[in-house]
Design a protein around this motif. Structure first.
Motif, short mmCIF file in Angstrom:
data_model
loop_
_atom_site.label_atom_id
_atom_site.label_comp_id
_atom_site.label_asym_id
_atom_site.label_seq_id
_atom_site.Cartn_x
_atom_site.Cartn_y
_atom_site.Cartn_z
N LEU A 268 46.45 62.76 107.60
CA LEU A 268 47.54 61.95 108.16
C LEU A 268 47.54 62.06 109.67
O LEU A 268 47.53 63.17 110.22
CB LEU A 268 48.88 62.42 107.59
CG LEU A 268 50.14 61.75 108.15
CD1 LEU A 268 50.16 60.27 107.78
CD2 LEU A 268 51.38 62.45 107.62
N ARG B 176 47.72 54.92 108.96
CA ARG B 176 47.83 56.26 109.52
C ARG B 176 46.98 57.28 108.76
O ARG B 176 47.02 58.46 109.08
CB ARG B 176 49.28 56.72 109.52
CG ARG B 176 50.18 55.89 110.43
CD ARG B 176 51.59 56.41 110.44
NE ARG B 176 51.63 57.81 110.86
CZ ARG B 176 52.61 58.65 110.52
NH1 ARG B 176 53.60 58.24 109.78
NH2 ARG B 176 52.59 59.89 110.95
N LEU B 177 46.21 56.83 107.78
CA LEU B 177 45.43 57.75 106.95
C LEU B 177 43.93 57.52 107.14
O LEU B 177 43.50 56.43 107.49
CB LEU B 177 45.77 57.53 105.47
CG LEU B 177 47.22 57.74 105.06
CD1 LEU B 177 47.40 57.35 103.61
CD2 LEU B 177 47.66 59.16 105.30
#
Length: 181
Positions: free
Chosen positions: A109, A156-157
């Protein structure tokens, strides 16, 4: 210090500059005509008085035509704005990297709140999380032992790959090349 003195000139400049998204100037949208310098306005007013010669019927008809023309200008600006937004969206969507995130896989993350100067070399990617569910609209539900389950934006990953680190001489990029026979 004297920003209020220059505010009128700034607003005049902003309202009279051509805007690409709407294909016109804000002044034209509001008043239905292109803007003129104050010197030109005096001349135009004199010309209008001579042309119309205070004929109220002709002035009324001309005003109705101007209002209809203003509606057409506003419609054109609306269409131009929609075209501009579509082009911008296509360009933005083309630049987005699509990531293959699988359920029950591990991901990292991105921590956007981490400041650069707290540790310049510190990674901005947080611990590996387990993917619980991938939603069709781009959201992903992830889980960790410390934080539990929560949803985040899939952008966001990034996938987390487990395994042994590559040895220094394995690819002959670092260290000595392997022995030749």
């Amino acid at each position: 210090m004297d920003w209020s003195v220059k505010l009128d000139d700034t607003l005049w400049a902003y309202r009279t500059i051509y805007k690409t998204p709407i294909g016109t100037t804000p002044f034209l949208l509001v008043y239905g005509k292109s803007c003129h310098l104050p010197v030109e306005l005096k001349h135009k007013a004199y010309w209008a008085i001579q042309t119309l010669n205070f004929d109220l019927k002709a002035a009324g008809e001309k005003r109705l035509l101007q209002l209809n023309e203003l509606d057409e200008i506003k419609q054109d600006a609306y269409e131009n704005a929609m075209i501009f937004k579509d082009k911008t969206k296509r360009w933005h969507d083309r630049c987005i990297a699509r990531k293959k995130i699988k359920e029950r896989g591990l991901v990292l993350l991105f921590n956007s709140r981490l400041k650069l100067f707290l540790g310049k070399l510190k990674s901005r990617w947080s611990e590996p999380f387990k993917v619980m569910q991938v939603f069709p609209h781009g959201a992903v539900e992830i889980w960790s032992e410390t934080l539990g389950a929560f949803k985040v934006n899939g952008q966001r990953l990034k996938p987390y790959f487990q395994g042994e680190p590559i040895e220094k001489g394995a690819n002959c990029v670092f260290g000595n090349p392997p022995d030749r026979q």
